[in-house]
Design a protein around this motif. Structure first.
Motif, short mmCIF file in Angstrom:
data_model
loop_
_atom_site.label_atom_id
_atom_site.label_comp_id
_atom_site.label_asym_id
_atom_site.label_seq_id
_atom_site.Cartn_x
_atom_site.Cartn_y
_atom_site.Cartn_z
N PHE A 22 -34.15 35.77 26.45
CA PHE A 22 -35.55 35.39 26.27
C PHE A 22 -36.34 36.65 25.97
O PHE A 22 -35.88 37.75 26.25
N GLY A 23 -37.54 36.50 25.46
CA GLY A 23 -38.37 37.66 25.19
C GLY A 23 -39.83 37.46 25.52
O GLY A 23 -40.59 38.42 25.52
N THR A 24 -40.25 36.23 25.80
CA THR A 24 -41.66 35.98 26.08
C THR A 24 -41.96 36.17 27.56
O THR A 24 -41.25 35.63 28.41
N ASP A 76 -49.24 21.15 20.22
CA ASP A 76 -48.08 20.28 19.96
C ASP A 76 -47.50 19.78 21.28
O ASP A 76 -47.88 20.21 22.36
N ASP A 77 -46.57 18.85 21.18
CA ASP A 77 -45.97 18.27 22.39
C ASP A 77 -44.66 18.99 22.75
O ASP A 77 -43.95 18.56 23.65
N ASN A 78 -44.35 20.08 22.05
CA ASN A 78 -43.11 20.80 22.29
C ASN A 78 -43.32 22.10 23.07
O ASN A 78 -42.50 22.47 23.90
N THR A 79 -44.40 22.81 22.80
CA THR A 79 -44.64 24.11 23.43
C THR A 79 -44.71 23.95 24.95
O THR A 79 -45.45 23.12 25.46
N GLU A 80 -43.92 24.78 25.61
CA GLU A 80 -43.88 24.71 27.07
C GLU A 80 -44.06 26.12 27.64
O GLU A 80 -43.37 27.05 27.24
N VAL A 81 -45.01 26.26 28.55
CA VAL A 81 -45.17 27.50 29.30
C VAL A 81 -44.92 27.17 30.77
O VAL A 81 -45.31 26.11 31.24
N LEU A 82 -44.25 28.08 31.44
CA LEU A 82 -43.89 27.87 32.83
C LEU A 82 -44.20 29.13 33.62
O LEU A 82 -44.00 30.23 33.12
N TYR A 83 -44.67 28.96 34.84
CA TYR A 83 -44.97 30.13 35.67
C TYR A 83 -44.04 30.15 36.89
O TYR A 83 -43.53 29.12 37.33
N VAL A 95 -48.85 37.23 31.61
CA VAL A 95 -49.59 37.03 32.86
C VAL A 95 -50.86 36.28 32.50
O VAL A 95 -51.62 36.70 31.63
N PHE A 96 -51.04 35.15 33.14
CA PHE A 96 -52.21 34.31 32.93
C PHE A 96 -52.66 33.82 34.31
O PHE A 96 -51.84 33.29 35.07
N GLU A 97 -53.93 34.02 34.61
CA GLU A 97 -54.50 33.61 35.90
C GLU A 97 -53.64 34.10 37.07
O GLU A 97 -53.32 33.35 37.99
N ASP A 98 -53.24 35.36 37.00
CA ASP A 98 -52.46 36.01 38.07
C ASP A 98 -51.11 35.35 38.36
O ASP A 98 -50.62 35.40 39.49
N ARG A 99 -50.52 34.77 37.32
CA ARG A 99 -49.17 34.20 37.44
C ARG A 99 -48.32 34.73 36.29
O ARG A 99 -48.82 34.96 35.19
N LEU A 100 -47.03 34.89 36.56
CA LEU A 100 -46.08 35.35 35.55
C LEU A 100 -45.50 34.15 34.83
O LEU A 100 -44.93 33.25 35.46
N TYR A 101 -45.66 34.13 33.49
CA TYR A 101 -45.25 33.00 32.66
C TYR A 101 -44.13 33.38 31.69
O TYR A 101 -44.06 34.52 31.23
N ILE A 102 -43.33 32.37 31.35
CA ILE A 102 -42.39 32.44 30.23
C ILE A 102 -42.71 31.27 29.31
O ILE A 102 -43.50 30.39 29.66
N GLN A 103 -42.06 31.23 28.15
CA GLN A 103 -42.33 30.18 27.17
C GLN A 103 -41.04 29.70 26.54
O GLN A 103 -40.11 30.48 26.31
N THR A 104 -40.96 28.40 26.26
CA THR A 104 -39.84 27.81 25.54
C THR A 104 -40.33 26.53 24.86
O THR A 104 -41.52 26.25 24.84
N GLY A 105 -39.40 25.76 24.34
CA GLY A 105 -39.72 24.47 23.73
C GLY A 105 -39.16 23.35 24.59
O GLY A 105 -38.04 23.45 25.09
N LYS A 106 -39.92 22.28 24.74
CA LYS A 106 -39.49 21.15 25.57
C LYS A 106 -38.23 20.47 25.03
O LYS A 106 -37.51 19.84 25.80
N VAL A 107 -37.97 20.60 23.73
CA VAL A 107 -36.80 19.94 23.16
C VAL A 107 -35.50 20.71 23.44
O VAL A 107 -34.41 20.18 23.23
N LYS A 108 -35.61 21.92 23.92
CA LYS A 108 -34.43 22.75 24.17
C LYS A 108 -33.74 22.36 25.48
O LYS A 108 -34.37 21.90 26.42
#
Length: 130
Positions: free
Chosen positions: A29-31, A103-110, A34-47
């Motif tokens: 991964f490479g993404t 879109d309905d695919n972009t997913e960010v997770l903290y 930090v948003f609202e004092d949380r550490l986030y990553i990103q992927t696609g919901k279809v993966k």
């Protein structure tokens, strides 16, 4: 958490481990954001990685750079807010060709209940919780 973010950002690539049934799955991964004092990553919901995280949110990340490595264990929580997605994509403009905050695919997770352990061959391991 800022130290963890800066280390991962400097490394560029980290490896995310999930579980599928009883089989570990690891991928680069490479993404990282930090948003609202949380550490986030990103992927696609279809993966498959997204499906694995939703089935079992416990993950680990590992990254190595300049003789030091970090392992981050914790739970990932999906954040469906457009603001969180926009923040991530603004920091990774190359992703905007594949993903959109609307879109309905972009997913960010903290990370929740995270423990980062910094290690090397010469120093005693050190933990950071966030």
């Amino acid at each position: 958490m800022k130290e963890v973010y800066e280390f991962l950002k400097k490394c560029g690539t980290y490896y995310l481990a999930t579980v599928e049934g009883d089989q570990p799955r690891v991928r680069p991964f490479g993404t990282i954001d930090v948003f609202e004092d949380r550490l986030y990553i990103q992927t696609g919901k279809v993966k498959e990685v997204s499906k694995q995280i939703q089935a079992n949110p416990k993950v680990e990340i590992c990254a190595f750079g300049e003789g030091v490595w970090v392992r981050i264990a914790g739970e990932l929580v999906r954040d469906d807010r457009i603001e969180a997605k926009k923040h991530m994509l603004a920091n990774y403009p190359d992703l905007q060709a594949m993903y959109s905050a609307e879109d309905d695919n972009t997913e960010v997770l903290y990370f929740k209940n995270a423990v980062a352990t910094f290690s090397s061959f010469t120093d005693v391991p050190r933990e950071v919780t966030f």
